[in-house]
Design a protein around this motif. Structure first.
Motif: not given
Lengths: 258, 249
Positions: B83, B85-88, B128, B130-132
């Protein structure tokens, strides 16, 4: 490497298609298959574009100004409506069908009324654009807000977040993707809307200019205006795409990883 | 005094059939207590009640002696889904609970920095989610939970979505981090091995409606390491847990 190649071919193909299309057009016009006064050749259209450029330029500014004001107002109203409807669900139930119905009213049909009510100046044009723009914006934002992940919202609540904070940190940024897709549509609609409303009365603008050259059967100039309108829409859409990349840096990082 | 206390909590969704009944448990300061139960036993319901997101028909939840029943905002939790937030960015995700609490963004960012190395997240601050990898994202989610409440945290199967290797990796990491920060934790799981490895005590949640049927104390010094899972003691605990679970169902 492979990707680079792919992106080159993906640009090459539409360019080739366009070139062939223009070539056929030129041929049809040059050989007299279709009389010149009905379909001027691409070369003539370009010539008309160049010779008329000062006039086109002047009129573009008027149309662009209307488009901008209409867009800004439309976005603002769409945003506020979407926010209120998301916050108060009875409001959503009451207004959503109405908003959909307003979209079934053809813009061409209300444009003359707007002229009658608000005169020949900028007001009716801006109002028409607002009417066109606010729908896709409001609907996409509302969908974006309500598709926020309920687990994330619960987690935010467990951290003591209020409704405004949930909106600011979860719902709003989550809806940005949908917002920008709808903005791209809204922008091109807005330009067309401005032109249509100018057809029906006004003193300046590309629409006014268009009716004028149409009346004098100057088809080459007519095509030049059409070309310009398409170009303006494309440029505005390009600006929206740039803006989207700037506002949503996380999307880029996702693409880099994949 | 216990940090987190659940007293006689009963909950039903329709007002008739209770999902959980008369649940009593307490977590001492710095302790890790797990709730072990089969799927569908009402673990997550109990969780939502403790987090204050649902109001129980009866009973109370106390945090540090203060009544927090149906008051969200006092204790945070972490789920299987990270959970984030993808944009933070990771640092902004981790700092979010502080910002929600009213801290200025700059201040919150500065405050979270010192925990990144401790949580093995150094270098991910500006990335971000998504990079992890999944494991790293769960680490960040735990750090966020910790930033929210130094007092106590609820963890609902936090590692169960990870593959086996990543999981034992993250267990090792978790034991290390917990040894330092000593977070009071209520840990929900259906994995017996995980429960024995990490907990001080294991509460068995069984029956219909569910209630705490047994408490097993894992009397093993901390910090533990993964070799504990291969020891004979570990197997004894496991057998005891399994016997009790089957006896109850």
């Amino acid at each position: 490497m492979k990707r680079k190649l792919q992106s080159t071919t993906s640009k090459l193909l539409p360019a080739a298609a366009l070139l062939i299309l223009v070539g056929v057009w030129e041929l049809v016009s040059d050989t007299g298959l279709i009389p010149k006064f009905m379909l001027p050749s691409p070369v003539e259209v370009c010539a008309a574009f160049v010779s008329d450029f000062p006039l086109l330029w002047e009129n573009s500014w008027v149309t662009l100004l209307e488009t901008f004001i209409g867009l800004l107002l439309g976005i603002a109203i769409g945003f506020v409506m979407a926010m209120l409807m998301d916050r108060f669900s009875p409001l959503k139930k009451a207004l959503y069908p109405l908003i959909v119905i307003t979209q079934t009213i053809p813009t061409v049909a209300i444009a003359p009324l707007l002229v009658l009510w608000f005169g020949y100046e900028m007001t009716p044009k801006v109002i028409l654009i607002v009417l066109i723009v606010f729908f896709p914006i409001a609907v996409s934002l509302l969908d974006g807000f309500s598709s926020a992940d309920p687990d994330t919202i619960n987690l935010m609540r467990s951290m003591g977040a209020g409704k405004m904070q949930i909106f600011r940190y979860v719902k709003f940024p989550g809806a940005l993707g949908q917002f920008f897709s709808s903005l791209k549509i809204a922008v091109s609609y807005a330009v067309v809307g401005a032109v249509i409303s100018e057809w029906l009365g006004g003193f300046k603008g590309l629409g006014v200019y268009m009716t004028r050259v149409k009346k004098s059967y100057a088809f080459d100039k007519m095509f030049a205006v059409i070309l310009l309108i398409s170009a303006l829409s494309l440029i505005l859409m390009g600006i929206v795409t740039l803006l989207q990349k700037k506002c949503m840096p996380w999307e880029k990082s996702k693409i880099n990883k994949e | 005094m216990s940090q987190l206390e659940v007293k006689n909590v009963s909950f039903s969704y329709d007002g008739k059939n209770s999902v959980i009944e008369n649940v009593n448990l307490s977590v001492e300061s710095g302790e890790l207590v797990s709730i072990l139960g089969l799927s569908g036993c009402g673990k997550s319901t109990l969780f939502n009640v403790i987090a204050g997101l649902r109001t129980p028909q009866s009973g109370r939840v106390l945090l540090g002696g203060e009544d927090i029943t149906s008051k969200p905002g006092s204790i945070s939790y972490m789920l299987q889904k990270d959970l984030l937030l993808p944009y933070r960015t990771i640092e902004d995700n981790v700092a979010l609970p502080l910002i929600i609490g009213g801290m200025k963004k700059k201040e919150a960012r500065a405050k979270v920095q010192e925990f990144f190395p401790r949580f093995g997240l150094d270098g991910t601050q500006r990335k971000f989610p998504s990079e992890l990898s999944g494991g790293m994202r769960q680490r960040a989610a735990l750090l966020r939970t910790y930033m929210f409440s130094g007092k106590a945290a609820l963890l609902d199967e936090p590692f169960s979505a990870l593959d086996t290797l990543t999981r034992s990796d993250i267990h090792k990491w978790y034991l290390g981090v917990m040894d330092e920060i000593k977070l009071t934790t209520l840990f929900v799981t259906h994995d017996i091995d995980e429960a024995i490895l990490l907990s001080d005590r294991i509460c068995l949640l069984t029956g219909k409606p569910s209630t705490i049927s047994d408490i097993i104390v894992i009397d093993e010094p901390k910090p533990r390491d993964l070799s504990f899972t291969l020891s004979e003691k570990f197997l004894k605990y496991k057998k005891a847990v399994m016997d009790k679970l089957t006896a109850e169902n």
